[in-house]
Design an enzyme around this catalytic site. Structure first.
Site, PDB file in Angstrom:
ATOM      1  CB  CYS A 119      -0.933  -0.003   1.217  1.00 42.99           C
ATOM      2  SG  CYS A 119      -2.160   1.323   1.154  1.00 42.99           S
ATOM      3  CB  THR A 375     -28.363   0.734  10.323  1.00 43.55           C
ATOM      4  OG1 THR A 375     -29.336   0.487   9.301  1.00 43.55           O
ATOM      5  CG2 THR A 375     -29.070   1.108  11.615  1.00 43.55           C
ATOM      6  CE1 TYR A 376     -26.123   7.267   8.213  1.00 45.79           C
ATOM      7  CE2 TYR A 376     -25.210   5.363   7.042  1.00 45.79           C
ATOM      8  CZ  TYR A 376     -25.023   6.532   7.767  1.00 45.79           C
ATOM      9  OH  TYR A 376     -23.752   6.971   8.063  1.00 45.79           O
ATOM     10  CG  ASN A 377     -33.205   1.936   9.961  1.00 40.01           C
ATOM     11  OD1 ASN A 377     -33.013   2.857  10.742  1.00 40.01           O
ATOM     12  ND2 ASN A 377     -33.129   0.658  10.333  1.00 40.01           N
ATOM     13  CB  THR A 387     -29.480  -3.273   7.138  1.00 44.15           C
ATOM     14  OG1 THR A 387     -28.970  -2.366   8.139  1.00 44.15           O
ATOM     15  CG2 THR A 387     -30.297  -2.497   6.120  1.00 44.15           C
TER      16      THR A 387
END
Length: 481
Positions: A119, A375-377, A387
């Site tokens: 990297c 989560t943002y659903n 989710t």
């Protein structure tokens, strides 16, 4: 007229005068080669500097104050500001706050860890930081020029990066009992956290296609651009004022096929939930499904998978360049399953780290939880979606690839929720990130937003880091007892 993308309006007036003076002196101004902070995400679909909300602006300002730039990792991670805040706080503590290791050792360990995955993005950043804090330039000629104490860390570095299941208490003992070149327990914990942090950050760098910084090799060109609309901050931070012209499958008009993929995935989640409610598999069946998934994960590989020799400027920072990832059950070698019920981060690793390197256990724990629970659903175009089942499948699949088993999880769900192209992407990013391609990124979850794919990468980063830590901390615990 100066660009409005500068996050610090008070420098705009000076920028114009500086640019004018620089041009009069005949000094060439470099400009970025890439299109924004990621090679995988069109620049117009990233969070534009100057259009961020108050929380993002604070994160940008903090990052700029700490690093002297808005690096491309930050500009991609900011899709998820709650996680970015935790990430920056943890990284700042590891690199700059009081701790067992001197500052130049910390950056050199970062170089060693990033180099294992070739990297160059992270290697270049930490070479500059290493020199800035007074590191000896001779060490950068190769690991053999570094102190023996750091050379001794090379074996642990390569096993953590590629085959952490091989780490034993004997490896820990060799580092702690090498007379004048020995490590203290506190120093070793600090080093292990740094190594795992940069192994996993290399996964994020490749998984999201992070572009080189403008001041690093491969990040700029001196071909004459039109600079009349630039602010100095734009040039420094990688904005070049050109709208992306390359199309992105994720940002394209929904195709019937990809929309059906989303609907099918949601239907599978619903069916699995119904099956959970109706009956529960026996412990014997759960164990069988884990072994089956672990075995099948060995055969998940990309058609683009091929051996490549690391570049000399990166490989000089580590030894044994031929040592890489190997599936742990191949060639007749069997490694016992790591049962989380016997040694877990929550019950064992957290307290060990916090005891030997105060506050770091808490910082890591917060970061793990944010990534796992974030989560943002939403799922693509759908809202109000739970989710949690999908996030758990991704996390547990990564740990399964490392031989880590949760007794209470039904591994049969993984094959239902993760298709082959997604598994190829996950395994590549986690195990051999340097082989990740844009094609792999584009081929999974084709109708999902780029922010959702970055979210996936946060899960990969933290699940991988925790897996490496579990093996290392278990070996240290066994040495101590």
């Amino acid at each position: 007229m100066l660009s409005k993308r500068c996050p610090f309006p008070d420098v705009r007036e000076k920028s114009e005068a500086i640019l004018s003076g620089v041009q009069e002196l005949g000094i060439r101004i470099p400009r970025p080669l890439g299109h924004g902070p990621s090679r995988f995400i069109p620049e117009k679909e990233t969070i534009q500097v100057g259009k961020e909300d108050a929380m993002m602006h604070t994160l940008f300002a903090d990052s700029f104050a700490t690093l002297g730039r808005l690096d491309n990792v930050t500009l991609v991670m900011v899709f998820h500001p709650q996680y970015l805040e935790s990430f920056l706080k943890t990284q700042h503590y590891l690199l700059q706050m009081d701790g067992p290791l001197p500052l130049h050792y910390r950056h050199y360990i970062g170089i060693m860890a990033a180099a294992r995955h070739q990297c160059s993005y992270l290697v270049n950043l930490h070479v500059n930081d290493f020199l800035h804090v007074g590191g000896d330039p001779k060490w950068l000629n190769g690991l053999e020029n570094a102190p023996q104490k750091l050379q001794n860390l090379g074996e642990l570095n390569k096993m953590l990066a590629h085959r952490p299941w091989l780490i034993t208490k004997e490896h820990i003992e060799q580092l702690l009992k090498t007379e004048e070149n020995s490590w203290s327990l506190a120093e070793l914990i600090h080093a292990v956290v740094l190594l795992t942090h940069y192994h996993s950050l290399a996964s994020f760098t490749f998984g999201c296609g992070i572009s080189p910084e403008i001041d690093c090799e491969g990040g700029h060109t001196f071909r004459p651009p039109s600079v009349s609309n630039y602010c100095i901050c734009d040039i420094t931070n990688g904005y070049h004022g050109v709208d992306d012209v390359h199309a992105s499958p994720t940002g394209s008009i929904p195709s019937t096929e990809s929309v059906c993929e989303v609907e099918a995935l949601m239907e599978k989640m619903k069916q699995l939930q119904e099956c959970r409610d109706e009956e529960e598999a026996s412990q014997e069946e759960m164990a069988t499904r884990f072994e089956r998934e672990k075995r099948e994960s060995m055969f998940v590989c990309s058609s683009e998978d091929e051996e490549s020799a690391p570049a000399r400027d990166v490989s000089r920072h580590f030894e044994d360049t031929s040592y890489g990832y190997k599936d742990f059950s191949r060639h007749g070698m069997h490694v016992p399953t790591f049962r989380v019920q016997d040694y877990s981060w929550e019950d064992h690793g957290y307290s060990l780290v916090n005891r030997l390197y105060p506050d770091v256990g808490q910082l890591l724990d917060e970061k793990f939880h944010i990534a796992y629970n974030l989560t943002y659903n939403t799922m693509a175009m759908h809202k109000d979606v739970d989710t949690s089942m999908l996030r758990r499948a991704i996390w547990n699949y990564i740990h399964c690839m490392f031989g880590i088993r949760y007794d209470d999880y039904d591994y049969g769900e993984i094959n239902q929720l993760l298709d082959r192209s997604f598994k190829v992407y996950i395994k590549t990013v986690v195990c051999t990130p340097e082989k990740t391609t844009k094609r792999m990124y584009d081929s999974f979850w084709r109708q999902f937003e780029h922010s959702e794919k970055v979210h996936v990468n946060l899960l990969l980063v933290e699940a991988r880091m925790q897996a490496e830590l579990l093996y290392a901390l278990r070996a240290i615990t066994r040495y101590m007892t």
